[in-house]
Design a protein around this motif. Structure first.
Motif, PDB file in Angstrom:
ATOM      1  N   ILE A 184      -4.082   8.694  11.481  1.00  0.00           N
ATOM      2  CA  ILE A 184      -5.418   8.872  10.884  1.00  0.00           C
ATOM      3  C   ILE A 184      -6.338   7.773  11.430  1.00  0.00           C
ATOM      4  CG2 ILE A 184      -4.496  10.012   8.838  1.00  0.00           C
ATOM      5  CD1 ILE A 184      -5.097   7.490   7.216  1.00  0.00           C
ATOM      6  N   GLY A 195       0.811  -1.210   0.000  1.00  0.00           N
ATOM      7  CA  GLY A 195       0.000   0.000   0.000  1.00  0.00           C
ATOM      8  C   GLY A 195       0.847   1.265   0.000  1.00  0.00           C
ATOM      9  N   PHE A 196       0.196   2.399   0.023  1.00  0.00           N
ATOM     10  CA  PHE A 196       0.881   3.691   0.093  1.00  0.00           C
ATOM     11  C   PHE A 196       1.733   3.734   1.356  1.00  0.00           C
ATOM     12  CE2 PHE A 196       1.798   7.958  -0.684  1.00  0.00           C
ATOM     13  CZ  PHE A 196       1.472   8.769   0.394  1.00  0.00           C
ATOM     14  N   THR A 197       2.972   4.186   1.206  1.00  0.00           N
ATOM     15  CA  THR A 197       4.017   4.249   2.254  1.00  0.00           C
ATOM     16  C   THR A 197       4.590   2.877   2.578  1.00  0.00           C
ATOM     17  OG1 THR A 197       2.736   3.934   4.317  1.00  0.00           O
ATOM     18  CG2 THR A 197       2.782   6.172   3.383  1.00  0.00           C
ATOM     19  N   ARG A 226      -5.773  -1.166  -5.422  1.00  0.00           N
ATOM     20  CA  ARG A 226      -6.264  -0.368  -6.551  1.00  0.00           C
ATOM     21  C   ARG A 226      -5.425  -0.669  -7.792  1.00  0.00           C
ATOM     22  NH1 ARG A 226      -5.369   4.624  -6.322  1.00  0.00           N
ATOM     23  NH2 ARG A 226      -4.148   4.933  -4.424  1.00  0.00           N
ATOM     24  N   LEU A 274      -8.198   5.632  10.198  1.00  0.00           N
ATOM     25  CA  LEU A 274      -8.161   4.346   9.485  1.00  0.00           C
ATOM     26  C   LEU A 274      -7.201   3.352  10.133  1.00  0.00           C
ATOM     27  CD1 LEU A 274      -9.520   3.268   6.812  1.00  0.00           C
ATOM     28  CD2 LEU A 274      -7.334   3.771   5.703  1.00  0.00           C
ATOM     29  N   PHE A 275      -6.180   3.896  10.828  1.00  0.00           N
ATOM     30  CA  PHE A 275      -5.168   3.004  11.406  1.00  0.00           C
ATOM     31  C   PHE A 275      -5.260   2.911  12.924  1.00  0.00           C
ATOM     32  CE2 PHE A 275      -3.901   2.736   7.266  1.00  0.00           C
ATOM     33  CZ  PHE A 275      -3.348   3.884   6.743  1.00  0.00           C
ATOM     34  N   LYS A 285     -15.601   1.633   6.432  1.00  0.00           N
ATOM     35  CA  LYS A 285     -15.621   2.242   5.088  1.00  0.00           C
ATOM     36  C   LYS A 285     -15.297   1.212   4.025  1.00  0.00           C
ATOM     37  CE  LYS A 285     -13.368   5.718   2.206  1.00  0.00           C
ATOM     38  NZ  LYS A 285     -12.527   6.934   2.156  1.00  0.00           N
ATOM     39  N   TYR A 287      -2.833  -4.734  -1.504  1.00  0.00           N
ATOM     40  CA  TYR A 287      -3.354  -4.139  -0.262  1.00  0.00           C
ATOM     41  C   TYR A 287      -3.552  -2.645  -0.458  1.00  0.00           C
ATOM     42  CZ  TYR A 287      -2.902  -1.566   4.107  1.00  0.00           C
ATOM     43  OH  TYR A 287      -3.077  -0.644   5.117  1.00  0.00           O
ATOM     44  N   SER A 288      -4.749  -2.148  -0.238  1.00  0.00           N
ATOM     45  CA  SER A 288      -5.059  -0.714  -0.234  1.00  0.00           C
ATOM     46  C   SER A 288      -4.641  -0.068  -1.551  1.00  0.00           C
ATOM     47  CB  SER A 288      -4.406  -0.063   0.979  1.00  0.00           C
ATOM     48  OG  SER A 288      -5.207   0.977   1.474  1.00  0.00           O
ATOM     49  N   MET A 289      -3.672   0.831  -1.578  1.00  0.00           N
ATOM     50  CA  MET A 289      -3.225   1.371  -2.877  1.00  0.00           C
ATOM     51  C   MET A 289      -2.798   0.222  -3.813  1.00  0.00           C
ATOM     52  SD  MET A 289       0.040   3.829  -3.726  1.00  0.00           S
ATOM     53  CE  MET A 289       1.252   2.510  -3.575  1.00  0.00           C
ATOM     54  N   ARG A 315     -10.902  14.766  -3.980  1.00  0.00           N
ATOM     55  CA  ARG A 315      -9.835  13.924  -3.439  1.00  0.00           C
ATOM     56  C   ARG A 315      -8.474  14.323  -3.974  1.00  0.00           C
ATOM     57  NH1 ARG A 315      -9.621   9.099  -0.641  1.00  0.00           N
ATOM     58  NH2 ARG A 315      -7.423   8.792  -0.088  1.00  0.00           N
ATOM     59  N   ARG A 359       7.627   3.316   6.794  1.00  0.00           N
ATOM     60  CA  ARG A 359       7.139   4.595   6.259  1.00  0.00           C
ATOM     61  C   ARG A 359       8.273   5.627   6.213  1.00  0.00           C
ATOM     62  NH1 ARG A 359       1.462   3.833   9.397  1.00  0.00           N
ATOM     63  NH2 ARG A 359       0.274   3.057   7.600  1.00  0.00           N
ATOM     64  N   TRP A 368       0.257  10.732   9.377  1.00  0.00           N
ATOM     65  CA  TRP A 368      -0.347   9.609   8.655  1.00  0.00           C
ATOM     66  C   TRP A 368      -0.662   8.426   9.583  1.00  0.00           C
ATOM     67  CZ3 TRP A 368      -2.811   9.313   4.312  1.00  0.00           C
ATOM     68  CH2 TRP A 368      -3.001   8.096   3.663  1.00  0.00           C
ATOM     69  N   HIS A 380      -7.843  -1.958   8.916  1.00  0.00           N
ATOM     70  CA  HIS A 380      -7.521  -1.811   7.491  1.00  0.00           C
ATOM     71  C   HIS A 380      -6.427  -2.757   7.019  1.00  0.00           C
ATOM     72  CE1 HIS A 380      -7.851   0.549   3.796  1.00  0.00           C
ATOM     73  NE2 HIS A 380      -6.545   0.668   3.759  1.00  0.00           N
TER      74      HIS A 380
HETATM   75  C1  LIG Z   1      -7.349   7.520   4.153  1.00  0.00           C
HETATM   76  C2  LIG Z   1      -7.931   7.050   3.041  1.00  0.00           C
HETATM   77  O1  LIG Z   1      -7.212   6.618   1.946  1.00  0.00           O
HETATM   78  C3  LIG Z   1      -5.873   6.229   2.120  1.00  0.00           C
HETATM   79  C4  LIG Z   1      -5.782   5.030   2.971  1.00  0.00           C
HETATM   80  C5  LIG Z   1      -5.351   3.859   2.530  1.00  0.00           C
HETATM   81  C6  LIG Z   1      -4.578   3.686   1.290  1.00  0.00           C
HETATM   82  C7  LIG Z   1      -3.269   3.012   1.563  1.00  0.00           C
HETATM   83  O2  LIG Z   1      -2.641   2.505   0.637  1.00  0.00           O
HETATM   84  C8  LIG Z   1      -2.745   3.100   2.938  1.00  0.00           C
HETATM   85  C9  LIG Z   1      -1.677   2.053   3.216  1.00  0.00           C
HETATM   86  C10 LIG Z   1      -1.139   2.211   4.611  1.00  0.00           C
HETATM   87  O3  LIG Z   1      -0.677   3.312   4.956  1.00  0.00           O
HETATM   88  O4  LIG Z   1      -1.218   1.213   5.371  1.00  0.00           O
HETATM   89  C11 LIG Z   1      -4.346   4.976   0.526  1.00  0.00           C
HETATM   90  C12 LIG Z   1      -4.344   4.658  -0.993  1.00  0.00           C
HETATM   91  O5  LIG Z   1      -5.193   3.857  -1.422  1.00  0.00           O
HETATM   92  O6  LIG Z   1      -3.541   5.238  -1.695  1.00  0.00           O
HETATM   93  C13 LIG Z   1      -5.402   6.026   0.697  1.00  0.00           C
HETATM   94  O7  LIG Z   1      -4.868   7.262   0.247  1.00  0.00           O
HETATM   95  C14 LIG Z   1      -9.382   6.934   2.818  1.00  0.00           C
HETATM   96  O8  LIG Z   1     -10.108   7.189   3.782  1.00  0.00           O
HETATM   97  O9  LIG Z   1      -9.760   6.561   1.674  1.00  0.00           O
END
Ligand SMILES: C=C(O[C@H]1C=C[C@H](C(=O)CCC(=O)O)[C@@H](C(=O)O)[C@@H]1O)C(=O)O
Length: 272
Positions: A159, A28-30, A99, A161-162, A224, A94-96, A133, A180, A156, A249
């Protein structure tokens, strides 16, 4: 190992290289290939190929934003798979990385035998959502460039989400933080600008095209992305949706053994 594709030097880590059946894993991102260290140890019956996506890990972080678009990332990956002679493999993101994996599967469906998406989305449906976004992600990119990586990571990792990751051991939390902090500022900033959730095209209308088995994996506490997975499953031809109890997540971090079991059970599902 390093491969040069389309002007970008890409870092790849392979476990069990002698084995045939292959799982490609996208962080994922980072993140980086190190994201998969624990899970890969539990996938001993498979060749596991982890790739540092552009701007991440030990892959180049070009100054040119053109290297970071989703389309360009897919072309980089496709060239990597061709050089590694990988065809019809299992793809997990995973996540990013989810996608990216979904985008790759829609662009090159014959190459994928099973698609696994952890806490991933097909992007944002409307142009207005994407524009909002993009503006938000540009703000994050500017923070990275103005205040530096450590200030961004401090923000980060906190947030909502984590939030569930605060229950992890301090060692586990520190390992995520160090991964990260190992990134480059230009790489993360340009990744947000080039392939952030608002920068990519929406793939919602493409889901119905996919014929390969798809396994959606989300954490029960990540409301979400659980909702997104439910909506995705309804549009996919051949999908299962696995919700992991008491996880957030990043299931592969919070419960790597259970995550690996879900992956192993899922990929036994034969293509129709
Ligand atoms: C915060 C949101 O979106 C971000 C959260 C998750 C994605 C990700 O890859 C995080 C990986 C990590 O740090 O563990 C990231 C992405 O898909 O690029 C999103 O920017 C949200 O609420 O959608």
């Amino acid at each position: 190992m390093k491969l040069k594709v389309r002007g970008v030097t890409v870092n790849i880590r392979i476990w069990n290289e002698h084995l045939e059946q292959t799982i490609v894993m996208l962080h994922g991102f980072t993140g980086s290939v190190s994201t998969w260290n624990t899970v890969a140890q539990s996938l001993s019956d498979y060749r596991v190929v982890a790739i540092d996506l552009v701007g991440h890990g030990q892959t180049d972080s070009p100054k040119d934003i053109a290297a970071y678009t989703m389309d360009e990332q897919l072309l980089q990956l496709n060239e990597i798979f061709q050089q590694l002679k990988l065809h019809h493999f299992i793809l997990l993101g995973y996540s990013m990385g989810g996608r990216v994996a979904l985008a790759y599967a829609t662009a090159f469906p014959r190459e994928i035998s099973h698609l696994l998406l952890e806490s991933a989305s097909p992007g944002l449906k409307s142009a207005q959502e994407r524009a909002i976004r993009r503006s938000s992600d540009e703000g994050l990119a500017a923070i990275i460039e103005a205040n530096g990586l450590e200030a961004f990571v401090d923000k980060w990792e906190n947030i909502p989400l984590f939030a569930t990751q605060k229950k992890l051991s301090l060692n586990a939390q520190q390992a995520i933080r160090e991964e990260r902090l190992s990134q480059s500022e230009i790489g993360l900033a340009n990744s947000l600008r080039g392939m952030g959730t608002g920068a990519q095209s929406s793939l919602w209308s493409r889901l119905e095209e996919l014929k390969m088995p798809v396994t959606l994996i989300t954490g029960e506490l990540d409301e979400k992305f659980c909702k997104i997975a439910e909506e995705m499953q309804a549009l996919l031809q051949n999908a299962q949706n696995v919700t992991v109890k008491q996880a957030g997540h990043a299931i592969h971090v919070e419960n790597p053994e259970q995550f690996a079991t879900i992956v192993k059970d899922a990929i036994k599902i034969k293509e129709s």
